[in-house]
Design a protein around this motif. Structure first.
Motif, PDB file in Angstrom:
ATOM      1  N   GLY A  31       0.827  -1.200   0.000  1.00  0.00           N
ATOM      2  CA  GLY A  31       0.000   0.000   0.000  1.00  0.00           C
ATOM      3  C   GLY A  31       0.858   1.246   0.000  1.00  0.00           C
ATOM      4  O   GLY A  31       2.066   1.197  -0.220  1.00  0.00           O
ATOM      5  N   GLU A  32       0.222   2.375   0.255  1.00  0.00           N
ATOM      6  CA  GLU A  32       0.908   3.665   0.212  1.00  0.00           C
ATOM      7  C   GLU A  32       1.468   4.031   1.579  1.00  0.00           C
ATOM      8  O   GLU A  32       0.773   3.964   2.584  1.00  0.00           O
ATOM      9  CB  GLU A  32      -0.043   4.744  -0.279  1.00  0.00           C
ATOM     10  CG  GLU A  32      -0.469   4.518  -1.726  1.00  0.00           C
ATOM     11  CD  GLU A  32      -1.252   5.673  -2.297  1.00  0.00           C
ATOM     12  OE1 GLU A  32      -1.464   6.676  -1.584  1.00  0.00           O
ATOM     13  OE2 GLU A  32      -1.637   5.576  -3.473  1.00  0.00           O
ATOM     14  N   ILE A  33       2.735   4.418   1.579  1.00  0.00           N
ATOM     15  CA  ILE A  33       3.427   4.809   2.806  1.00  0.00           C
ATOM     16  C   ILE A  33       3.536   6.330   2.793  1.00  0.00           C
ATOM     17  O   ILE A  33       4.264   6.898   1.976  1.00  0.00           O
ATOM     18  CB  ILE A  33       4.825   4.166   2.873  1.00  0.00           C
ATOM     19  CG1 ILE A  33       4.725   2.643   2.752  1.00  0.00           C
ATOM     20  CG2 ILE A  33       5.524   4.572   4.156  1.00  0.00           C
ATOM     21  CD1 ILE A  33       6.057   1.960   2.518  1.00  0.00           C
ATOM     22  N   ASP A  34       2.775   6.961   3.696  1.00  0.00           N
ATOM     23  CA  ASP A  34       2.802   8.422   3.765  1.00  0.00           C
ATOM     24  C   ASP A  34       2.619   8.871   5.207  1.00  0.00           C
ATOM     25  O   ASP A  34       2.615   8.045   6.123  1.00  0.00           O
ATOM     26  CB  ASP A  34       1.755   9.041   2.834  1.00  0.00           C
ATOM     27  CG  ASP A  34       0.337   8.615   3.154  1.00  0.00           C
ATOM     28  OD1 ASP A  34       0.067   8.167   4.298  1.00  0.00           O
ATOM     29  OD2 ASP A  34      -0.529   8.729   2.276  1.00  0.00           O
ATOM     30  N   LEU A  35       2.475  10.155   5.393  1.00  0.00           N
ATOM     31  CA  LEU A  35       2.387  10.732   6.732  1.00  0.00           C
ATOM     32  C   LEU A  35       1.247  10.131   7.555  1.00  0.00           C
ATOM     33  O   LEU A  35       1.369   9.978   8.767  1.00  0.00           O
ATOM     34  CB  LEU A  35       2.231  12.252   6.636  1.00  0.00           C
ATOM     35  CG  LEU A  35       2.253  13.033   7.942  1.00  0.00           C
ATOM     36  CD1 LEU A  35       3.564  12.812   8.683  1.00  0.00           C
ATOM     37  CD2 LEU A  35       2.049  14.511   7.673  1.00  0.00           C
ATOM     38  N   ALA A  64       3.194   1.039  -3.559  1.00  0.00           N
ATOM     39  CA  ALA A  64       3.112   1.847  -4.776  1.00  0.00           C
ATOM     40  C   ALA A  64       3.605   3.267  -4.566  1.00  0.00           C
ATOM     41  O   ALA A  64       3.906   3.977  -5.523  1.00  0.00           O
ATOM     42  CB  ALA A  64       1.678   1.872  -5.282  1.00  0.00           C
ATOM     43  N   PHE A  65       3.704   3.701  -3.308  1.00  0.00           N
ATOM     44  CA  PHE A  65       4.088   5.081  -3.028  1.00  0.00           C
ATOM     45  C   PHE A  65       4.785   5.143  -1.679  1.00  0.00           C
ATOM     46  O   PHE A  65       4.403   4.433  -0.742  1.00  0.00           O
ATOM     47  CB  PHE A  65       2.844   5.983  -2.999  1.00  0.00           C
ATOM     48  CG  PHE A  65       3.135   7.402  -2.617  1.00  0.00           C
ATOM     49  CD1 PHE A  65       3.651   8.290  -3.549  1.00  0.00           C
ATOM     50  CD2 PHE A  65       2.898   7.856  -1.325  1.00  0.00           C
ATOM     51  CE1 PHE A  65       3.933   9.607  -3.201  1.00  0.00           C
ATOM     52  CE2 PHE A  65       3.164   9.167  -0.968  1.00  0.00           C
ATOM     53  CZ  PHE A  65       3.680  10.047  -1.913  1.00  0.00           C
ATOM     54  N   CYS A  66       5.794   5.971  -1.574  1.00  0.00           N
ATOM     55  CA  CYS A  66       6.460   6.223  -0.298  1.00  0.00           C
ATOM     56  C   CYS A  66       6.942   7.664  -0.306  1.00  0.00           C
ATOM     57  O   CYS A  66       7.688   8.069  -1.201  1.00  0.00           O
ATOM     58  CB  CYS A  66       7.634   5.263  -0.107  1.00  0.00           C
ATOM     59  SG  CYS A  66       8.494   5.452   1.468  1.00  0.00           S
ATOM     60  N   ASP A  67       6.498   8.441   0.677  1.00  0.00           N
ATOM     61  CA  ASP A  67       6.951   9.832   0.762  1.00  0.00           C
ATOM     62  C   ASP A  67       8.101   9.935   1.759  1.00  0.00           C
ATOM     63  O   ASP A  67       8.593   8.933   2.294  1.00  0.00           O
ATOM     64  CB  ASP A  67       5.791  10.779   1.084  1.00  0.00           C
ATOM     65  CG  ASP A  67       5.245  10.635   2.491  1.00  0.00           C
ATOM     66  OD1 ASP A  67       5.825   9.877   3.313  1.00  0.00           O
ATOM     67  OD2 ASP A  67       4.228  11.288   2.784  1.00  0.00           O
ATOM     68  N   CYS A  68       8.531  11.162   2.034  1.00  0.00           N
ATOM     69  CA  CYS A  68       9.685  11.356   2.908  1.00  0.00           C
ATOM     70  C   CYS A  68       9.422  10.892   4.337  1.00  0.00           C
ATOM     71  O   CYS A  68      10.349  10.489   5.032  1.00  0.00           O
ATOM     72  CB  CYS A  68      10.144  12.806   2.878  1.00  0.00           C
ATOM     73  SG  CYS A  68       8.908  13.977   3.434  1.00  0.00           S
ATOM     74  N   SER A  69       8.174  10.890   4.783  1.00  0.00           N
ATOM     75  CA  SER A  69       7.899  10.409   6.142  1.00  0.00           C
ATOM     76  C   SER A  69       8.148   8.906   6.237  1.00  0.00           C
ATOM     77  O   SER A  69       8.649   8.422   7.249  1.00  0.00           O
ATOM     78  CB  SER A  69       6.476  10.759   6.583  1.00  0.00           C
ATOM     79  OG  SER A  69       5.519  10.135   5.764  1.00  0.00           O
ATOM     80  N   GLY A  70       7.829   8.167   5.185  1.00  0.00           N
ATOM     81  CA  GLY A  70       8.132   6.736   5.159  1.00  0.00           C
ATOM     82  C   GLY A  70       9.623   6.489   5.123  1.00  0.00           C
ATOM     83  O   GLY A  70      10.149   5.646   5.857  1.00  0.00           O
ATOM     84  N   LEU A  71      10.314   7.235   4.272  1.00  0.00           N
ATOM     85  CA  LEU A  71      11.767   7.106   4.194  1.00  0.00           C
ATOM     86  C   LEU A  71      12.392   7.425   5.547  1.00  0.00           C
ATOM     87  O   LEU A  71      13.302   6.726   5.999  1.00  0.00           O
ATOM     88  CB  LEU A  71      12.322   8.029   3.109  1.00  0.00           C
ATOM     89  CG  LEU A  71      13.842   8.055   2.968  1.00  0.00           C
ATOM     90  CD1 LEU A  71      14.411   6.671   2.676  1.00  0.00           C
ATOM     91  CD2 LEU A  71      14.244   9.042   1.883  1.00  0.00           C
ATOM     92  N   ASN A  72      11.891   8.453   6.211  1.00  0.00           N
ATOM     93  CA  ASN A  72      12.419   8.797   7.532  1.00  0.00           C
ATOM     94  C   ASN A  72      12.190   7.690   8.551  1.00  0.00           C
ATOM     95  O   ASN A  72      13.027   7.473   9.430  1.00  0.00           O
ATOM     96  CB  ASN A  72      11.837  10.121   8.021  1.00  0.00           C
ATOM     97  CG  ASN A  72      12.471  11.309   7.328  1.00  0.00           C
ATOM     98  OD1 ASN A  72      13.619  11.240   6.888  1.00  0.00           O
ATOM     99  ND2 ASN A  72      11.724  12.390   7.219  1.00  0.00           N
ATOM    100  N   CYS A  73      11.083   6.965   8.456  1.00  0.00           N
ATOM    101  CA  CYS A  73      10.840   5.811   9.341  1.00  0.00           C
ATOM    102  C   CYS A  73      11.906   4.745   9.113  1.00  0.00           C
ATOM    103  O   CYS A  73      12.443   4.177  10.069  1.00  0.00           O
ATOM    104  CB  CYS A  73       9.458   5.210   9.087  1.00  0.00           C
ATOM    105  SG  CYS A  73       8.083   6.163   9.724  1.00  0.00           S
TER     106      CYS A  73
END
Length: 111
Positions: A31-35, A64-73
């Motif tokens: 799924g989508e990884i976001d804030l 399908a998606f990862c924003d900077c909050s996911g990368l930071n995790c």
């Protein structure tokens, strides 16, 4: 929230499955990884790291998606793993997640 013993759905329809593989924990994220899922993702990754002997392997092939909050995790759990002699690796990543890791030059940190 998912626990290392099984699977669960996080906010936003994110699905996280955690399973032991030898002395490591495999975390499969779909799924989508976001804030909106950051807190849940952080908690699951921290618990997986704590329960592992050697570290955590991530399967992001279904993300399908990862924003900077996911990368930071991912970076935060790696930061917590290193002083204990554990590692965090990304075993597989979707093309979009791989692109984020390439653009931010963070892919080698998880190899």
């Amino acid at each position: 929230m998912a626990s290392p013993a099984g699977a669960g759905a996080a906010p936003g329809g994110l699905q996280i499955q955690v399973s032991p593989v030898g002395g490591r924990m495999r975390v499969t994220i779909r799924g989508e990884i976001d804030l909106s899922v950051r807190a849940t993702l952080q908690a699951v990754l921290q618990e997986a790291l704590t329960r592992s002997t050697h570290g955590v392997d991530l399967d992001l092939s279904g993300s399908a998606f990862c924003d900077c909050s996911g990368l930071n995790c991912f970076l935060a759990v790696r930061h917590r793993a290193l002083p204990t002699g554990k590692t965090v690796s990304i075993q597989t990543a979707s093309p979009l997640v791989r692109r984020l890791l390439d653009l931010t030059e963070t892919w080698p940190l998880f190899a």
